[in-house]
Each structure stands twice: as C-alpha cells, then as structure tokens.
Design an enzyme around this catalytic site. Structure first.
Site, PDB file in Angstrom:
ATOM      1  CG  ASP A  97      -2.190  -0.896   0.876  1.00  0.00           C
ATOM      2  OD1 ASP A  97      -2.509  -1.055  -0.325  1.00  0.00           O
ATOM      3  OD2 ASP A  97      -2.805  -1.417   1.814  1.00  0.00           O
ATOM      4  CG  ASP A 158      -7.731  -4.442  -1.411  1.00  0.00           C
ATOM      5  OD1 ASP A 158      -8.064  -5.543  -1.894  1.00  0.00           O
ATOM      6  OD2 ASP A 158      -8.095  -4.071  -0.289  1.00  0.00           O
TER       7      ASP A 158
HETATM    8  N1  GLY Z   1      -7.224  -1.988   1.124  1.00  0.00           N
HETATM    9  C1  GLY Z   1      -7.860  -2.400   2.321  1.00  0.00           C
HETATM   10  C2  GLY Z   1      -9.283  -2.083   2.357  1.00  0.00           C
HETATM   11  O1  GLY Z   1      -9.878  -1.689   1.373  1.00  0.00           O
HETATM   12  O2  GLY Z   1      -9.847  -2.223   3.426  1.00  0.00           O
END
Ligand code: GLY
Length: 376
Positions: A97, A158
């Site tokens: 992330d 994600d």
């Molecule tokens: N990327 C983690 C979420 O969307 O909770």
C-alpha cells in the site's frame, strides 16, 4: 455528460464540501485522520504511522487546494507527507500500500509544486512496490506475514489502486521496469481474480515458488465465494486506471465487466452492502464502496462511445446522490463526511467514518465537475 439539474447538484455538493473542509482542515491540521471518535478525527500519526490510509488525508488536502486555490490546504498536505518519512526509516511496517500512501501525498505535491524531495520519496516508494513482485507467479505480494500466517503468496484486488505509482515512476524516470511489473500484475489479476460473472475475489494465494493459484480467501468479505463490495470497487476503478495509463484494451474491458456486475447488483435504494452476497440480516453496508465505484464508473464513461456513456454516469449519480441524501453528514457535529463505512464483514466495527470514503466521494464529485486532479 450531465444535464442542467445534475450539474446544479454537483455545484451544490462541491459547495458543501468546501464549506465543511474549511473548518475541518483547521481543526485536524496536524493530524493524519482515519476515523472519528465521538465525532472528532483520530490521529494515526500518533498511534500507527505505517497505517495504509495515511496518505489519504494529504490527498484530500491536495484536492481541496485544487478546487479552492487556498494555500492552507497545500501546507496541511505537506505536514502529513513529512510525517510519513518515519515509515521509510522503520521499513518493516510497509507493504504494497505504498501507492495509497505516496501517490496522494508525494506524487501529488511533485506534480503541483515540482518539489524535488517529493519526487525522491515517490520514486523510493515505487522501488519498494516493484521489489514486492514475485517473478514465478507474476503478482505483487500484498501484505507481510500476518500474526504468523505465511503471506508470501498472497495478492489482493486492492493492489490495482497501487499500480499507478509504478506507471508514474516509469513516466517520471524513463525506466520501463515499473510499468512492466504493473502490467504483469494486472495481467495476472485479470485471470486469477475476475470471475466469469464479473465479480472478483478479494485474496488470491499463489504458490510463491512455482507460481499458480493455490486457493482464494474471502478476506474482508462474507466468505470465499462471496463478493466484497469494496473489492469489486477497487477492481473496477483499478482496471480503468491501468487502461488509462497503458491503453491496453483488455484492462478497459475487464473494468467494464466488473462495472456491469456491480451496476446490476446496486439495490433499488442505492445503499451498497459490505458484500453483494451477504445474508439479508444483519444489513451491514459500506458507503466507501459506493464512492470508489462511482469514481471508476465516471472514468469508464469518459472513454466509451457517447451512446454507452449514460449507463455509467447514471449509475455513478445514483450512488453519489444516495450518499449525499442519506449517508453524508454536512453538519459540524462530526469531522467526517460519509457515514457508515465498514472495514470488513467479520470485524466488530461496522458503520463508522473512514477517511477514504470522504476522499473518494470528493474525488468523484470533482470528476463530475470535470476538475479532477488525477492522483491515481
Ligand atoms: N485496502 C484495504 C481495504 O480496502 O480495506
């Protein structure tokens, strides 16, 4: 794309956003908020500087700077970006992330101000992301091991929103490796994550040594074969962004397939559940999924033939108007805007403020206005 009354609605919501962010930004100036506690923003920079959403507040400030021209937003964005340097020093808390953390902060600042330190930070983050690529499986590793669980082969949908950091790095440095890695991951995700009906898995576990899918996990959704709505939204928005960065038609078609699945599952009342395949009760919902999906739908509308645009725009408007009418708090009683965000089906905490809900709602409205900053 919009008729006169839709344009008026966009103007009205933008005014509400500007009015609310004017005082919220002063109040939370030195924080990096994630949620609210009794209506007041928390501060993740004090409790969890590595938290994956810690770039989002900076992104909101850059969006507000873009809309208003007010330099106070630029200054607040810079405060949060500076704080994130601690994550580079710590290193171990970082995972895939880094895109969510440094695209809306350092890449945004570099694009707006040409600040050399921001360019360095963003390229550093891109190198960390590229370094997570698994050659055998053709995927970017998502998380580090969680509570002793071996996550070496885990990729999650994600990640599609982290890939733009790699596209940016290639454009900025002239080095094609970053884009090559991003496209390999996107190619793998098209096959391994997207089901025939256009729904997507949250987590796919690959064999980290030989490649190949070992199993899938339900992750933040209801179960293994379910359909976590924020995951659908990350896929929908992520693939259209990959298309915009690379012009590879398959990414557009993949985004459209996910979009058609998503649109056909929007309930009549426009309220998005946490999972499209969850039981009727409890009726958990997730406002953030609606806001993220709206962003993707608007981007698809911009690149399809004129006759097809309306489908996507009308669906985005339905999601956003439902949020405005029923899930936005425009008062001074809370620092957040969107109500009823939910992290995950099986976690204790449902229906709270989550900072990226506010961010993507804001971004979607700016897209409709034709005035997006394009942070992804
Ligand atoms: N990327 C983690 C979420 O969307 O909770």
């Amino acid at each position: 794309m919009l008729n006169a009354s839709e344009q008026q609605w966009v103007e009205a919501v933008l005014n509400k956003l500007v009015t609310k962010m004017e005082w919220v930004s002063d109040k939370s100036r030195d924080k990096i908020p994630y949620t609210t506690i009794n209506g007041t923003h928390d501060d993740r920079s004090l409790t969890d500087i590595d938290w994956w959403t810690n770039g989002i507040w900076g992104g909101m400030m850059w969006l507000m700077h873009h809309v208003t021209g007010d330099n106070k937003y630029k200054e607040i964005a810079e405060i949060s970006e500076d704080k994130l340097d601690e994550c580079f020093r710590r290193f171990y808390g970082l995972h895939h992330d880094v895109g969510f953390m440094w695209l809306p902060t350092s890449v945004a600042r570099y694009r707006v101000t040409n600040h050399p330190e921001s360019r360095k930070r963003a390229l550093h983050a891109a190198n960390l992301l590229a370094g997570r690529f698994n050659l055998a499986g053709g995927f970017i590793r998502a998380w580090n091991d969680i509570d002793g669980e071996d996550c070496r082969g885990w990729a999650i949908i994600d990640c599609m929103l982290n890939l733009p950091l790699l596209y940016w790095a290639s454009k900025e440095s002239g080095d094609p490796r970053f884009t090559q890695i991003a496209m390999k991951h996107a190619d793998t995700a098209m096959i391994a994550f997207v089901r025939p009906d256009g729904s997507v898995h949250h987590i796919v576990e690959f064999d980290p040594f030989q490649g190949g899918v070992v199993r899938t996990h339900g992750g933040q959704g209801y179960g293994v074969d379910s359909s976590w709505t924020r995951g659908q939204a990350w896929g929908l928005y992520g693939f259209i962004m990959s298309y915009l960065h690379t012009q590879k038609e398959q990414y557009l078609h993949t985004s459209q397939r996910i979009a058609h699945y998503f649109m056909s599952n929007i309930p009549d009342n426009g309220i998005i559940p946490i999972d499209f395949r969850q039981p009727k009760e409890p009726a958990y919902e997730d406002s953030t999924a609606a806001a993220i999906a709206a962003c993707g739908l608007i981007e698809i509308a911009k690149v399809v033939p004129p006759l097809e645009q309306d489908t996507y725009v009308k669906a985005a408007l339905k999601l956003l108007k439902t949020l405005d009418d029923h899930r936005c708090d425009w008062t001074a009683s809370t620092d957040s805007i969107l109500l009823k965000g939910s992290e995950a089906y099986h976690r204790e905490n449902h229906h709270s403020a989550i900072i990226y809900g506010d961010y993507f709602f804001m971004e979607a409205v700016m897209k409709l206005k034709g005035n997006d900053l394009y942070l992804w």
